[in-house]
Design a protein around this motif. Structure first.
Motif, PDB file in Angstrom:
ATOM      1  N   GLU A 102       0.797  -1.215   0.000  1.00  0.00           N
ATOM      2  CA  GLU A 102       0.000   0.000   0.000  1.00  0.00           C
ATOM      3  C   GLU A 102       0.839   1.278   0.000  1.00  0.00           C
ATOM      4  N   GLY A 103       2.143   1.141   0.108  1.00  0.00           N
ATOM      5  CA  GLY A 103       2.974   2.330   0.087  1.00  0.00           C
ATOM      6  C   GLY A 103       3.126   3.003   1.437  1.00  0.00           C
ATOM      7  N   GLN A 104       2.603   2.389   2.509  1.00  0.00           N
ATOM      8  CA  GLN A 104       2.747   2.993   3.819  1.00  0.00           C
ATOM      9  C   GLN A 104       4.187   2.870   4.320  1.00  0.00           C
ATOM     10  N   THR A 105       4.464   3.616   5.332  1.00  0.00           N
ATOM     11  CA  THR A 105       5.766   3.539   5.971  1.00  0.00           C
ATOM     12  C   THR A 105       5.593   3.074   7.402  1.00  0.00           C
ATOM     13  N   GLU A 106       6.657   2.586   7.963  1.00  0.00           N
ATOM     14  CA  GLU A 106       6.675   2.188   9.370  1.00  0.00           C
ATOM     15  C   GLU A 106       7.828   2.925  10.025  1.00  0.00           C
ATOM     16  N   SER A 107       7.484   3.699  11.055  1.00  0.00           N
ATOM     17  CA  SER A 107       8.493   4.527  11.740  1.00  0.00           C
ATOM     18  C   SER A 107       9.204   5.451  10.764  1.00  0.00           C
ATOM     19  N   GLY A 108       8.444   5.929   9.767  1.00  0.00           N
ATOM     20  CA  GLY A 108       9.001   6.886   8.822  1.00  0.00           C
ATOM     21  C   GLY A 108       9.888   6.280   7.764  1.00  0.00           C
ATOM     22  N   VAL A 109      10.022   4.957   7.744  1.00  0.00           N
ATOM     23  CA  VAL A 109      10.908   4.294   6.793  1.00  0.00           C
ATOM     24  C   VAL A 109      10.069   3.525   5.780  1.00  0.00           C
ATOM     25  N   SER A 110      10.287   3.787   4.497  1.00  0.00           N
ATOM     26  CA  SER A 110       9.536   3.089   3.466  1.00  0.00           C
ATOM     27  C   SER A 110       9.871   1.607   3.492  1.00  0.00           C
ATOM     28  N   LYS A 111       8.848   0.782   3.347  1.00  0.00           N
ATOM     29  CA  LYS A 111       9.027  -0.668   3.400  1.00  0.00           C
ATOM     30  C   LYS A 111       8.672  -1.276   2.050  1.00  0.00           C
ATOM     31  N   GLY A 112       9.537  -1.082   1.080  1.00  0.00           N
ATOM     32  CA  GLY A 112       9.339  -1.705  -0.208  1.00  0.00           C
ATOM     33  C   GLY A 112       9.787  -3.148  -0.176  1.00  0.00           C
ATOM     34  N   PRO A 113       9.504  -3.897  -1.252  1.00  0.00           N
ATOM     35  CA  PRO A 113       9.870  -5.323  -1.253  1.00  0.00           C
ATOM     36  C   PRO A 113      11.374  -5.536  -1.250  1.00  0.00           C
ATOM     37  N   ASP A 114      11.781  -6.575  -0.566  1.00  0.00           N
ATOM     38  CA  ASP A 114      13.174  -7.009  -0.551  1.00  0.00           C
ATOM     39  C   ASP A 114      13.178  -8.423  -1.115  1.00  0.00           C
ATOM     40  N   PHE A 115      13.612  -8.565  -2.357  1.00  0.00           N
ATOM     41  CA  PHE A 115      13.490  -9.850  -3.036  1.00  0.00           C
ATOM     42  C   PHE A 115      14.543 -10.864  -2.604  1.00  0.00           C
ATOM     43  N   SER A 116      15.347 -10.505  -1.604  1.00  0.00           N
ATOM     44  CA  SER A 116      16.201 -11.507  -0.976  1.00  0.00           C
ATOM     45  C   SER A 116      15.425 -12.278   0.089  1.00  0.00           C
ATOM     46  N   ARG A 117      14.200 -11.825   0.383  1.00  0.00           N
ATOM     47  CA  ARG A 117      13.329 -12.519   1.333  1.00  0.00           C
ATOM     48  C   ARG A 117      12.353 -13.379   0.547  1.00  0.00           C
ATOM     49  N   PRO A 118      12.250 -14.666   0.868  1.00  0.00           N
ATOM     50  CA  PRO A 118      11.338 -15.546   0.116  1.00  0.00           C
ATOM     51  C   PRO A 118       9.897 -15.053   0.095  1.00  0.00           C
ATOM     52  N   ARG A 119       9.408 -14.497   1.199  1.00  0.00           N
ATOM     53  CA  ARG A 119       8.009 -14.076   1.231  1.00  0.00           C
ATOM     54  C   ARG A 119       7.747 -12.947   0.238  1.00  0.00           C
ATOM     55  N   ASP A 120       8.594 -11.947   0.220  1.00  0.00           N
ATOM     56  CA  ASP A 120       8.419 -10.840  -0.722  1.00  0.00           C
ATOM     57  C   ASP A 120       8.479 -11.347  -2.157  1.00  0.00           C
ATOM     58  N   ALA A 121       9.483 -12.171  -2.433  1.00  0.00           N
ATOM     59  CA  ALA A 121       9.665 -12.679  -3.789  1.00  0.00           C
ATOM     60  C   ALA A 121       8.494 -13.572  -4.198  1.00  0.00           C
ATOM     61  N   PHE A 122       8.033 -14.420  -3.295  1.00  0.00           N
ATOM     62  CA  PHE A 122       6.914 -15.313  -3.594  1.00  0.00           C
ATOM     63  C   PHE A 122       5.648 -14.510  -3.898  1.00  0.00           C
ATOM     64  N   ALA A 123       5.321 -13.569  -3.031  1.00  0.00           N
ATOM     65  CA  ALA A 123       4.076 -12.812  -3.199  1.00  0.00           C
ATOM     66  C   ALA A 123       4.065 -12.039  -4.502  1.00  0.00           C
ATOM     67  N   PHE A 124       5.153 -11.348  -4.788  1.00  0.00           N
ATOM     68  CA  PHE A 124       5.176 -10.554  -6.018  1.00  0.00           C
ATOM     69  C   PHE A 124       5.222 -11.439  -7.257  1.00  0.00           C
ATOM     70  N   THR A 125       5.812 -12.598  -7.150  1.00  0.00           N
ATOM     71  CA  THR A 125       5.801 -13.545  -8.272  1.00  0.00           C
ATOM     72  C   THR A 125       4.384 -14.016  -8.564  1.00  0.00           C
ATOM     73  N   GLN A 126       3.615 -14.313  -7.523  1.00  0.00           N
ATOM     74  CA  GLN A 126       2.232 -14.746  -7.727  1.00  0.00           C
ATOM     75  C   GLN A 126       1.385 -13.626  -8.332  1.00  0.00           C
ATOM     76  N   ILE A 127       1.575 -12.417  -7.847  1.00  0.00           N
ATOM     77  CA  ILE A 127       0.828 -11.277  -8.389  1.00  0.00           C
ATOM     78  C   ILE A 127       1.168 -11.073  -9.860  1.00  0.00           C
ATOM     79  N   ALA A 128       2.459 -11.153 -10.164  1.00  0.00           N
ATOM     80  CA  ALA A 128       2.903 -10.923 -11.540  1.00  0.00           C
ATOM     81  C   ALA A 128       2.387 -11.979 -12.501  1.00  0.00           C
ATOM     82  N   SER A 129       2.281 -13.208 -12.042  1.00  0.00           N
ATOM     83  CA  SER A 129       1.916 -14.315 -12.928  1.00  0.00           C
ATOM     84  C   SER A 129       0.422 -14.625 -12.940  1.00  0.00           C
ATOM     85  N   GLY A 130      -0.361 -13.899 -12.154  1.00  0.00           N
ATOM     86  CA  GLY A 130      -1.793 -14.152 -12.119  1.00  0.00           C
ATOM     87  C   GLY A 130      -2.159 -15.433 -11.398  1.00  0.00           C
TER      88      GLY A 130
END
Length: 320
Positions: free
Chosen positions: A198-226
């Motif tokens: 959603e683009g929110q921040t936590e403690s003023g720090v942007s929390k974009g995806p980190d694709f070295s983390r399996p969860r981030d990579a998995f979720a965005f892969t599923q979104i990208a592939s439908g």
């Protein structure tokens, strides 16, 4: 207690997962106990990402100024548990926790607060909107009103299997299946991730995806592939529930569904607005008090940037 430091309360524990909700309280209006409406605000994240601190603080503050108690719950994240047995069941259990008096037990320790159990409402963004809608059916006592901000619905529509090249373009090359599948090894099943869609921040720090983390990579892969739905709800591909009848709000609308309002961006490329239009049609056909605001030129996740004032229309029309 403040917007930055809410009271965090355990409302459920299952298989080692400790599931909490953040509690925000309005200013006291009387020294004697008073009942306050309760609003459940559910974070988004495609059912796989996010946590309770990644919601819009201005929206919470607006609710508090209206004299509402605000609960912002966590839930278990897919795919280690499926959508029905994980996120939906957790949020439904939170509602039961409120109705069964457990919230009041906490409130009595915080001052002259009591929950108005005849005025409990829910809203959420994206997957959070879906979970808010899930409090309108298959629960002993539904919420009084629901606000869905571009919630994921109408799961039988072919749009849910459409690949999203603009998301795929963000992924690094050569993500291996073995790396992505490490997400299934997470035990106990997590209730938070440090990235938000959603683009929110936590403690003023942007929390974009980190694709070295399996969860981030998995979720965005599923979104990208439908393939989000097959990842979070395997029952749909194993013929246990191939038509999504247990989890699709569109298929569970009836004349007894709570008053519902929908907000959706007309330029949404992740959850196309046609899906919310179908939900609105089902609500109207069933005679449910409902309405919808279509926001021109807005993509998915725009609600994170909504200013106080825009929501006045939403609240009034939803009957919250």
């Amino acid at each position: 207690m403040s917007l930055e430091s809410p009271l965090t309360v355990l409302y459920k524990e299952v298989d080692g997962s400790k599931i909490t909700t953040d509690l925000y309280l309005p200013s006291v209006i009387s020294a004697s106990p008073q009942k306050y409406p309760v609003v459940i605000d559910i974070h988004g994240g495609a059912f796989m990402l996010g946590h309770s601190r990644m919601v819009s603080l201005p929206q919470i503050d607006d609710c508090l100024e209206r004299g509402w108690i605000v609960l912002v719950p966590n839930h278990r994240l897919c795919p280690g548990v499926n959508l029905l047995e994980g996120p939906m069941q957790d949020i439904r259990d939170l509602l039961s926790w409120v109705y069964d008096g457990h919230l009041d037990s906490i409130l009595k320790e915080q001052g002259p607060y009591r929950a108005d159990l005849e005025n409990v409402a829910a809203f959420g963004t994206s997957s959070g909107g879906t979970l808010a809608l899930a409090l309108g059916w298959n629960v002993p006592k539904p919420v009084k009103a629901i606000l869905s901000l571009y919630g994921a619905v109408h799961f039988t529509d072919p749009l849910w299997t459409k690949a999203l090249p603009h998301i795929a373009a963000k992924l690094p090359p050569n993500l291996s299946e073995s790396f992505l599948n490490r997400i299934y090894d997470q035990r106990p099943i997590p209730t938070d991730s440090s990235v938000s869609l959603e683009g929110q921040t936590e403690s003023g720090v942007s929390k974009g995806p980190d694709f070295s983390r399996p969860r981030d990579a998995f979720a965005f892969t599923q979104i990208a592939s439908g393939t989000v739905l097959s990842a979070i709800y395997p029952d749909s591909r194993t013929n246990i529930d191939p038509e999504f009848k247990e989890v699709d709000p569109v298929q569970n609308v009836s004349s007894s569904f709570p008053p519902t309002y929908i907000v959706h961006g007309q330029a949404d490329t992740m959850v196309p607005i046609e899906l919310s239009r179908e939900l609105l049609k089902r609500l109207q056909d069933s005679g449910v008090k409902c309405g919808m605001t279509e926001v021109p030129n807005e993509e998915h996740t725009f609600a994170a940037m909504m200013k106080v004032g825009f929501g006045d229309l939403v609240v009034a029309e939803a009957g919250l």
